[in-house]
Design a protein around this motif. Structure first.
Motif, PDB file in Angstrom:
ATOM      1  N   ASN A   1       0.832  -1.213   0.000  1.00  0.00           N
ATOM      2  CA  ASN A   1       0.000   0.000   0.000  1.00  0.00           C
ATOM      3  C   ASN A   1       0.863   1.259   0.000  1.00  0.00           C
ATOM      4  N   CYS A   2       1.933   1.222   0.783  1.00  0.00           N
ATOM      5  CA  CYS A   2       2.866   2.363   0.821  1.00  0.00           C
ATOM      6  C   CYS A   2       3.484   2.600  -0.548  1.00  0.00           C
ATOM      7  N   GLN A   3       3.903   1.515  -1.194  1.00  0.00           N
ATOM      8  CA  GLN A   3       4.568   1.630  -2.495  1.00  0.00           C
ATOM      9  C   GLN A   3       3.643   2.238  -3.546  1.00  0.00           C
ATOM     10  N   LYS A   4       2.359   1.885  -3.484  1.00  0.00           N
ATOM     11  CA  LYS A   4       1.399   2.445  -4.435  1.00  0.00           C
ATOM     12  C   LYS A   4       1.336   3.963  -4.309  1.00  0.00           C
ATOM     13  N   GLU A   5       1.337   4.450  -3.056  1.00  0.00           N
ATOM     14  CA  GLU A   5       1.265   5.901  -2.842  1.00  0.00           C
ATOM     15  C   GLU A   5       2.547   6.595  -3.290  1.00  0.00           C
ATOM     16  N   VAL A   6       3.683   5.958  -3.048  1.00  0.00           N
ATOM     17  CA  VAL A   6       4.972   6.525  -3.480  1.00  0.00           C
ATOM     18  C   VAL A   6       5.011   6.644  -5.002  1.00  0.00           C
ATOM     19  N   GLU A   7       4.512   5.609  -5.683  1.00  0.00           N
ATOM     20  CA  GLU A   7       4.473   5.644  -7.149  1.00  0.00           C
ATOM     21  C   GLU A   7       3.582   6.784  -7.647  1.00  0.00           C
ATOM     22  N   GLN A   8       2.459   6.984  -6.969  1.00  0.00           N
ATOM     23  CA  GLN A   8       1.556   8.077  -7.348  1.00  0.00           C
ATOM     24  C   GLN A   8       2.233   9.433  -7.173  1.00  0.00           C
TER      25      GLN A   8
END
Length: 286
Positions: free
Chosen positions: A254-261
């Motif tokens: 979930n953290c990685q998804k936000e970082v990518e965004q």
């Protein structure tokens, strides 16, 4: 020299027409009046115009007759520029702003210099170079305040890291109590920024109970277009807290998804900073 005269002089030296000089910032008819001294350009549009044409802010403002314009409006825009440069980690722009302030006749010149020096110290990680007097002046602005305003909480947002953890937590809760029901979207954005910084400090200090309390406080602030960016950061922090309590891969994903965004919308430096925080927390938890 007036702003209009000086803009015209810089434009001609650059070999540009009025239309190519202004782009989409203001209308050609309005700009024509600015150069003739018939209309007054706003501080915000002026600085955007200078940056678009790669004009050194300090040099330009040094040549202006400061009595010919509103210092108050420019001071407010300078504060906005300092904040923007802080989030962009733009040291070059901050140093230009500092020179602009030095060359100015602003009534609050010393306070503006304190602001920009403090931001430079944060980015360059040289906060220890600030004098005891400077740190004391920063702290006295907030800790003894019973009522805050938008300018005060903006300063606090930028300079929280100059205080001890306990003082920051007390001030953060005071600010939240005062503004939690505010309908002003820009104020909501600032309050969320303060909560985000405080949650990061809690994680650093292993104060997880306090961190969860602040997460719950942040959920009381409505999600609106202006607060979406802050809510993305809060999702990262909440998932890191979940990972600490129960180390499951789903929380890191979930953290990685936000970082990518964040990276996709152009917040490159911030996405790198978030990734570093995630990596550090994984190591600590494991």
């Amino acid at each position: 020299m007036t702003i209009g005269n000086l803009l015209k002089e810089y434009r001609i030296k650059a070999g540009k027409t009025q239309r190519s000089w202004i782009g989409e910032i203001i209308s050609p008819s309005f700009y024509s009046k600015v150069e003739k001294g018939l209309s007054r350009i706003s501080a915000e549009d002026l600085i955007e115009l200078l940056r678009r044409n790669h004009v050194n802010l300090a040099s330009f403002f040094d040549e202006i007759d400061y009595q010919a314009k509103s210092n108050d409006a420019l001071e407010k825009e300078i504060i906005t520029q300092i904040t923007d440069a802080y989030y962009d980690c733009d040291l070059k722009h901050l140093k230009e702003i500092k020179q602009t302030i030095i060359n100015s006749t602003f009534a609050d010149k010393d306070e503006l210099l304190l602001r920009v020096d403090s931001v430079l110290a944060i980015i360059e990680q040289t906060t220890e170079k600030l004098s005891s007097k400077e740190k004391s002046e920063l702290k006295s602005k907030f800790f003894n305040a019973e009522n805050f305003d938008r300018d005060t909480i903006t300063i606090f947002l930028n300079f929280m890291y100059f205080y001890d953890f306990g003082s920051d937590l007390v001030i953060t809760k005071k600010i939240f109590r005062q503004f939690k029901n505010s309908n002003a979207e820009d104020t909501q954005f600032i309050v969320l920024g303060i909560l985000i910084n405080m949650i990061e400090m809690c994680i650093s200090e292993n104060k997880y109970t306090d961190a969860w309390e602040l997460i719950e406080m942040s959920k009381q602030v409505p999600t609106k277009p202006i607060t979406c960016f802050s809510k993305m950061l809060l999702l990262i922090l909440e998932n890191l807290l979940n990972y600490h309590d129960e180390p499951k891969q789903v929380y890191i994903d979930n953290c990685q998804k936000e970082v990518e965004q964040l990276s996709l919308i152009g917040m490159t430096e911030l996405s790198k900073s978030c990734q570093k925080m995630i990596d550090e927390n994984i190591k600590t938890t494991n």
